[in-house]
Design an enzyme around this catalytic site. Structure first.
Site, PDB file in Angstrom:
ATOM      1  N   GLU A  79       0.853  -1.199   0.000  1.00  0.00           N
ATOM      2  CA  GLU A  79       0.000   0.000   0.000  1.00  0.00           C
ATOM      3  C   GLU A  79       0.884   1.243   0.000  1.00  0.00           C
ATOM      4  O   GLU A  79       1.832   1.345   0.769  1.00  0.00           O
ATOM      5  CB  GLU A  79      -0.916  -0.003   1.226  1.00  0.00           C
ATOM      6  CG  GLU A  79      -1.665   1.291   1.480  1.00  0.00           C
ATOM      7  CD  GLU A  79      -2.575   1.690   0.332  1.00  0.00           C
ATOM      8  OE1 GLU A  79      -2.537   2.876  -0.049  1.00  0.00           O
ATOM      9  OE2 GLU A  79      -3.319   0.827  -0.180  1.00  0.00           O
ATOM     10  N   ALA A  94       3.406   0.286  -5.837  1.00  0.00           N
ATOM     11  CA  ALA A  94       3.259  -1.068  -6.381  1.00  0.00           C
ATOM     12  C   ALA A  94       4.229  -1.317  -7.530  1.00  0.00           C
ATOM     13  O   ALA A  94       4.813  -2.407  -7.640  1.00  0.00           O
ATOM     14  CB  ALA A  94       1.822  -1.293  -6.844  1.00  0.00           C
ATOM     15  N   ASP A 130      -5.583  -4.448  -6.664  1.00  0.00           N
ATOM     16  CA  ASP A 130      -6.741  -3.691  -6.165  1.00  0.00           C
ATOM     17  C   ASP A 130      -6.348  -2.216  -6.151  1.00  0.00           C
ATOM     18  O   ASP A 130      -6.123  -1.616  -5.092  1.00  0.00           O
ATOM     19  CB  ASP A 130      -7.102  -4.185  -4.763  1.00  0.00           C
ATOM     20  CG  ASP A 130      -8.366  -3.531  -4.228  1.00  0.00           C
ATOM     21  OD1 ASP A 130      -9.118  -2.947  -5.028  1.00  0.00           O
ATOM     22  OD2 ASP A 130      -8.597  -3.593  -2.999  1.00  0.00           O
TER      23      ASP A 130
END
Length: 560
Positions: free
Chosen positions: A349, A384, A417
């Protein structure tokens, strides 16, 4: 270096009768004029950056907003420069008036833009385009005023002692460019993190008004009539009073605007280094909503539909090691941990504040099943793309003679996600290069699942994602699931009215070996709403909207 003044060559007569009567020596006067150029240039660039930043946040698509603001502003600067030619005979008074107007317009631009977005954005229809129209209007007005500054300042510096035009322009532009540098650095490193966009713009307007007012009313006061001096003094006092009042009320204004956007049930509002995080509801039976940069990221009304569709089809097969890219709210990890046989879940995250909120907020922690208390869940605060890029590749491992490829460093399932692909900051996370990196960390029989945005409202974006995944050497199984009917825009355009909000979610399941079967894990937990029948039907519905022949999105040529 600013060169000493040189006499002007013979030519046309100046627009003024004689040298300015200054209260200081000419050299000191020139220094004060150039110092004012420096300050005005810094303020002008802050206005530009503030408009770009706020428009990108409120409207979305930072590339488009930056292009609109900069192109309109540069065009307006040219018009303003031409218009200022008629004001050269009244250069001091005109410059004082221009700076007062610029301080008021530029200083209040952020509040005005935010107010229109907050209080008219939900009206729909023509009002939905209000922030865009106001953005263009402010860019035009600020550009006109900034463009008028240089000719007037050039006239003022020549009023002190006339010199050749080339030398005067060089001195003026040197101060202007250095001021722009300081303003450009001050905005991201000082104003934005310590004061925020609203207070930062107000402070910039205050500095602008003081600089212009002091220069004209102190240095060139003898060039002004008594009436002009009083008018400029009253105008500057009024501007400073308005800016000071706005600065005092800015916190109340921001709270009221936030309630206008999100409703009265705002429980948490954080401005992190990455984004604005707002949490509403979650108490007294009210559904919890999580907004990131004003876009609805989690809705407690139907988040389970999204996360079940995202996670469960990818878990059909080996799933001992799972990598979740994004998903700091913990909801994707919750669905992963429902499946037996999961040994490790790595969550990557970008914003640690989201993870902290998911751990500590009672309502959000209850919604995610307190996953961060599970020893199998490991959190990394990182981008990411950077996380995947830093992962060792199978090729690099094989090149080391003393080290065999480590299967433990591969993932059975990778879940992306991530924010909507149409958001500029997320474009690289939907590129061919990104999916190539994701393929590198997959086990031989591993699966990748990607949230690819809505299918029905933005099919071109969805199928561009699917095309890009295939270009990275993966076989795909696209599908969709109904939901997302919240009235809030989750995509790149925050100004879109509720009728344009997404009513479904699109996903792409991919694998490197062969096309992955789109089935639920027979040994897994039964989802609340997702069934094999509905999954098959949703895949057919998505396939019916396929757009063929779309180009691949890359880092240097994004297609979203």
């Amino acid at each position: 270096m600013i060169e000493p003044h040189a006499p002007a060559p013979p030519g046309s007569a100046p627009t003024w009768a004689g040298p300015a009567r200054l209260p200081v020596r000419p050299g000191t006067g020139r220094f004060f004029v150039l110092a004012c150029v420096f300050v005005c240039a810094a303020c002008g660039l802050v206005y530009e950056l503030e408009l770009v930043a706020l428009a990108s946040y409120l409207i979305g698509d930072s590339v488009t907003q930056a292009s609109v603001v900069l192109s309109v502003m540069v065009f307006a600067m040219g018009i303003g420069s031409l218009a200022a030619k008629r004001l050269r005979r009244l250069a001091a008074a005109a410059f004082g008036a221009v700076e007062a107007a610029l301080a008021l317009v530029g200083g209040c631009s952020a509040m005005a833009l935010y107010a229109v977005f907050a209080w008219t954005g939900a009206w729909g229809g023509l009002w939905a385009g209000g922030p865009r129209c106001l953005l263009v209007a402010f860019s035009l007005a600020i550009g006109l005023l900034i463009g008028a500054e240089v000719p007037l300042l050039m006239e003022l510096i020549q009023r002190i002692r006339r010199q050749d035009a080339g030398g005067a322009v060089a001195d003026l532009f040197a101060a202007d460019y250095v001021g722009a540098l300081v303003g450009g650095l001050a905005f991201p490193f000082l104003l934005l993190p310590f004061l925020g966009q609203l207070t930062g713009a107000l402070l910039t307007g205050t500095v602008n008004a003081i600089a212009g007012g002091v220069l004209v009313l102190c240095l060139f006061r003898r060039d002004l009539t008594r009436r002009a001096r009083w008018l400029l003094l009253l105008a500057n006092v009024a501007v400073l009073a308005i800016l000071a009042t706005a600065a005092v009320l800015v916190d109340d204004f921001e709270r009221a605007a936030r309630h206008a956007v999100y409703g009265e049930d705002v429980r948490v509002a954080l401005l992190t280094d990455v984004q604005e995080v707002v949490l509403t509801g979650g108490t007294d039976g009210r559904p919890l909503d999580l907004f990131l940069d004003g876009r609805l990221r989690v809705s407690g009304r139907d988040e389970y539909r999204y996360h079940e569709a995202l996670v469960h089809p990818a878990m059909n097969g080996p799933h001992a090691r799972v990598l979740v890219l994004g998903g700091g709210d913990g909801l994707a990890a919750r669905e992963v941990l429902r499946h037996p046989g999961v040994r490790r879940v790595d969550v990557v995250e970008l914003d640690e504040a989201v993870v902290r909120l998911a751990r500590q907020d009672p309502a959000l922690a209850a919604l995610n099943g307190h996953v961060y208390g599970d020893a199998r869940v490991h959190v990394t605060t990182a981008d990411a793309f950077g996380r995947l890029r830093g992962a060792p590749s199978q090729k690099s491992q094989k090149s080391q003679k003393s080290q065999k490829p480590k299967k433990s460093e591969r993932y059975d399932v990778v879940i992306a996600d991530l924010p909507d692909p149409g958001i500029t900051a997320s474009t690289k996370l939907y590129s061919q290069e990104f999916y190539g990196l994701a393929r590198r960390v997959l086990a031989a029989d591993g699966r990748l699942v990607v949230h690819a945005g809505p299918v029905s409202s933005r099919p071109r974006v969805f199928w561009t994602v699917e095309t890009t995944i295939r270009a990275a050497g993966l076989h795909t199984a696209p599908y969709r699931v109904g939901g997302g009917d919240s009235g809030f825009a989750a995509g790149p355009d925050r100004s879109a009215d509720g009728s344009r909000a997404a009513h479904d979610w699109g996903f792409v399941l991919a694998a490197s070996g062969e096309r992955p079967p789109l089935r639920l894990d027979p040994a897994g937990p039964p989802p609340r709403t997702l069934t094999q029948t509905s999954l098959t039907a949703d895949a057919r519905a998505a396939a019916a909207l396929r757009i063929r022949g779309l180009p691949v999105s890359t880092l240097v040529h994004p297609r979203y």
